[in-house]
Design a protein around this motif. Structure first.
Motif, PDB file in Angstrom:
ATOM      1  N   SER A  60       0.775  -1.230  -0.060  1.00 42.58           N
ATOM      2  CA  SER A  60       0.176   0.075   0.037  1.00 42.58           C
ATOM      3  C   SER A  60       0.861   1.203   0.122  1.00 42.58           C
ATOM      4  CB  SER A  60      -0.948   0.170   1.073  1.00 42.58           C
ATOM      5  OG  SER A  60      -0.269  -0.182   2.453  1.00 42.58           O
ATOM      6  N   SER A  61       2.126   1.232   0.623  1.00 41.50           N
ATOM      7  CA  SER A  61       2.963   2.515   0.561  1.00 41.50           C
ATOM      8  C   SER A  61       3.728   2.800  -0.737  1.00 41.50           C
ATOM      9  CB  SER A  61       4.047   2.313   1.703  1.00 41.50           C
ATOM     10  OG  SER A  61       5.044   1.162   1.299  1.00 41.50           O
ATOM     11  N   GLY A  62       3.783   1.707  -1.527  1.00 43.06           N
ATOM     12  CA  GLY A  62       4.416   1.826  -2.928  1.00 43.06           C
ATOM     13  C   GLY A  62       5.723   1.330  -3.051  1.00 43.06           C
ATOM     14  N   ILE A  63       6.446   1.141  -1.825  1.00 40.69           N
ATOM     15  CA  ILE A  63       7.871   0.523  -1.965  1.00 40.69           C
ATOM     16  C   ILE A  63       7.924  -0.659  -2.413  1.00 40.69           C
ATOM     17  CG2 ILE A  63       7.899  -0.310   0.700  1.00 40.69           C
ATOM     18  CD1 ILE A  63      10.777   0.780   0.722  1.00 40.69           C
ATOM     19  N   LEU A  64       6.977  -1.736  -2.212  1.00 41.02           N
ATOM     20  CA  LEU A  64       7.221  -2.961  -2.986  1.00 41.02           C
ATOM     21  C   LEU A  64       7.302  -2.802  -4.300  1.00 41.02           C
ATOM     22  CD1 LEU A  64       7.194  -6.008  -2.683  1.00 41.02           C
ATOM     23  CD2 LEU A  64       4.586  -5.868  -2.621  1.00 41.02           C
ATOM     24  N   GLU A  65       6.353  -2.010  -5.208  1.00 42.20           N
ATOM     25  CA  GLU A  65       6.306  -1.868  -6.225  1.00 42.20           C
ATOM     26  C   GLU A  65       7.787  -1.384  -6.896  1.00 42.20           C
ATOM     27  OE1 GLU A  65       3.989   0.585  -9.948  1.00 42.20           O
ATOM     28  OE2 GLU A  65       3.247   0.712  -7.864  1.00 42.20           O
ATOM     29  N   LYS A  66       8.381  -0.446  -6.165  1.00 44.94           N
ATOM     30  CA  LYS A  66       9.642   0.135  -6.679  1.00 44.94           C
ATOM     31  C   LYS A  66      10.769  -0.881  -6.641  1.00 44.94           C
ATOM     32  CE  LYS A  66       8.412   5.171  -5.535  1.00 44.94           C
ATOM     33  NZ  LYS A  66       8.916   6.250  -4.455  1.00 44.94           N
TER      34      LYS A  66
END
Length: 539
Positions: free
Chosen positions: A136-142
């Protein structure tokens, strides 16, 4: 700084911290919103977290940041955790000119392209442990994008697809002049990352593969990784973990190029699932992938043991589902015939099973269209074996089973055996005999063809012979039609056997006539040709 201890924090039931509410709330909007400007007379307030990122270790990092006036060392080994903490505690507003934790971690993420492969893996595995918040925070995608991008760059650095690694990006090798050793090295360079990603969870692996597919990775390499992942994880996995891994592998394979997945590999998964309670959707996908390649399957592959709790030997139902999937799309005739040949062997293999129901046996026989088989001799032999094992079947049940035969596609020899086979019902024996007579009549008609020399003695003899054969045929069919099917089978078999000998005699006469006709026609055509080539006499 005046420090008080007016807030008690229970972190995931692991440990309880006593902190200054004012200091923590100044950096965390979540704490600030929770207590507001509360001036409760109670000496201490308490908050309980059940899903704090990183547990007690994570909360300790939070307090260190807050009590150090918003300063903390951020590196690839703690970035994922700190970013998730900042997102969870809503630490995104600057405090007195100091950049808050969320903004600091975002700034550090900009340097991710300079991280080593090992640092990327550490960050990604931290995201795995904090999956919900990290996603949800977006760090996984990055992190995923950076890792897959690193693999893509390594792949592009090779002259042939999927044959390089980050450590050999400058290496060049001609595809046309590879030796066996160089091919082996190429494979190693293409799969060097397999072991590094084995530790990822199934849902994270699924995300990695989707990212790879979007970047046009070689599907063959992806498929190899999936099977390697399954095999490696199964060594220490529990039953539930095996089920989750299998479902992830099957779902991912289903989205890839089906032609790149071997039948052998799919059947290895199928056998693993026999003792796993995988979802119906997953099982349907697996069976569909196998079914579309049914003509490439071997007999050993099809001999799948029956499910636990059943008394029959092999799982016939799953094979019927394979056939349904195989026929679900337009199949060329050559592939149909190949599948029919395989099914004939399979039916013969399962026929001796005493627990195989007649309805299932007949379903196997009738599963493929009639055009798939040039001959039904193999089906007859399987039926013969089935009726021998299931001697207790009623006349009606045996008759229903024989409905799966195409008598027109039985050889004369097989028809002869059937007519004398006491295991087959009387109606089937007569029906096979009648079809054989029809074939003989057609053969006679093809042999006696009108010719321009109809007035010759030979042709008159042939017409007379043809008349006798037609008369004999009608006599045989009439005799077969008059048989009392309710009489004892032995009497019927005796009648049929006598007629069968007469049929064989007629076939021999027919063959002799065909040979004689060929010689006569060849002789007449030759003499006719020679007469045309004679020179004209001068007048």
């Amino acid at each position: 700084m005046d420090v008080s201890c007016d807030l008690e924090v229970d972190v995931n039931g692991e440990e309880t911290f006593i902190v200054d509410k004012k200091i923590i709330s100044s950096y965390s909007d979540r704490i600030s919103k929770l207590f507001g400007k509360s001036t409760a007379s109670r000496k201490s307030l308490k908050v309980i977290f059940h899903d704090f990122p990183g547990g007690a270790e994570g909360f300790e990092l939070l307090t260190r940041f807050c009590y150090s006036n918003g300063k903390i060392e951020i590196n690839p080994f703690n970035l994922s955790l700190l970013h998730c903490i900042a997102h969870f505690m809503e630490m995104n507003k600057s405090i007195s000119g100091t950049i808050n934790l969320f903004e600091q971690t975002n700034k550090s993420l900009e340097e991710i392209r300079y991280w080593t492969w090992s640092e990327l893996l550490v960050a990604l595995k931290q995201c795995q442990d904090l999956f919900s918040v990290a996603n949800s925070s977006g760090i996984l995608e990055k992190c995923l994008d950076s890792l897959v991008g690193r693999l893509a760059l390594a792949s592009e650095a090779s002259p042939c697809p999927s044959t390089s690694s980050p450590d050999s990006s400058g290496f060049r090798l001609s595809c046309d002049t590879r030796s066996t050793e160089s091919l082996k090295n190429s494979f190693i360079r293409a799969t060097w990352w397999f072991e590094d990603l084995v530790g990822l969870s199934p849902n994270l692996v699924e995300m990695v593969i989707k990212s790879m597919v979007s970047r046009k990775f070689d599907h063959v390499i992806i498929i190899r990784f999936l099977f390697y992942y399954q095999k490696s994880r199964f060594i220490t996995a529990t039953a539930d973990e095996k089920r989750e891994i299998t479902e992830t592998v099957v779902d991912t394979l289903y989205s890839l190029d089906r032609d790149a997945v071997s039948c052998k590999s799919l059947f290895s998964i199928l056998r693993v699932t026999l003792n796993l309670n995988i979802s119906k959707c997953c099982r349907n996908k697996l069976e569909s992938m196998i079914g579309t390649q049914l003509d490439q399957v071997t007999l050993d592959n099809l001999l799948v043991p029956s499910p636990i709790g059943t008394n029959y030997l092999y799982d016939v139902n799953v094979v019927l589902r394979f056939l349904k999937s195989f026929l679900g799309r337009g199949i060329p005739l050559n592939r149909l015939k190949k599948a029919a040949s395989l099914m004939d062997f399979y039916i013969a293999e399962v026929a001796p099973d005493p627990c195989l129901k007649p309805s299932k046996f007949l379903a196997l026989v009738r599963a493929l269209p009639d055009s798939a088989r040039d001959s039904y001799d193999g089906i007859y032999r399987a039926m013969d074996m089935y009726l021998e094992v299931h001697a207790g079947l009623s006349e009606e049940e045996r008759t229903n089973i024989c409905c799966g035969l195409n008598y027109e596609k039985l050889s004369s020899e097989t028809c002869n055996y059937l007519a004398q086979n006491a295991k087959f019902p009387s109606k089937s024996a007569v029906q096979a005999f009648i079809y054989q007579q029809c074939k003989l009549k057609n053969l006679l008609q093809d042999t006696i063809q009108p010719n321009p020399f109809i007035d010759s003695p030979c042709s008159l003899m042939e017409i007379d012979t043809k008349g006798k054969k037609d008369e004999a045929f009608e006599e045989i069919v009439l005799c077969a039609g008059k048989l009392d099917l309710s009489a004892e089978n032995e009497k019927l078999k005796a009648h049929l056997q006598g007629m069968q000998w007469r049929v064989l005699e007629l076939e021999n006469v027919c063959r002799k006539m065909q040979t004689q006709m060929k010689k006569i026609m060849k002789s007449r055509l030759s003499s006719h040709s020679n007469s045309k080539s004679l020179p004209r006499l001068c007048s």
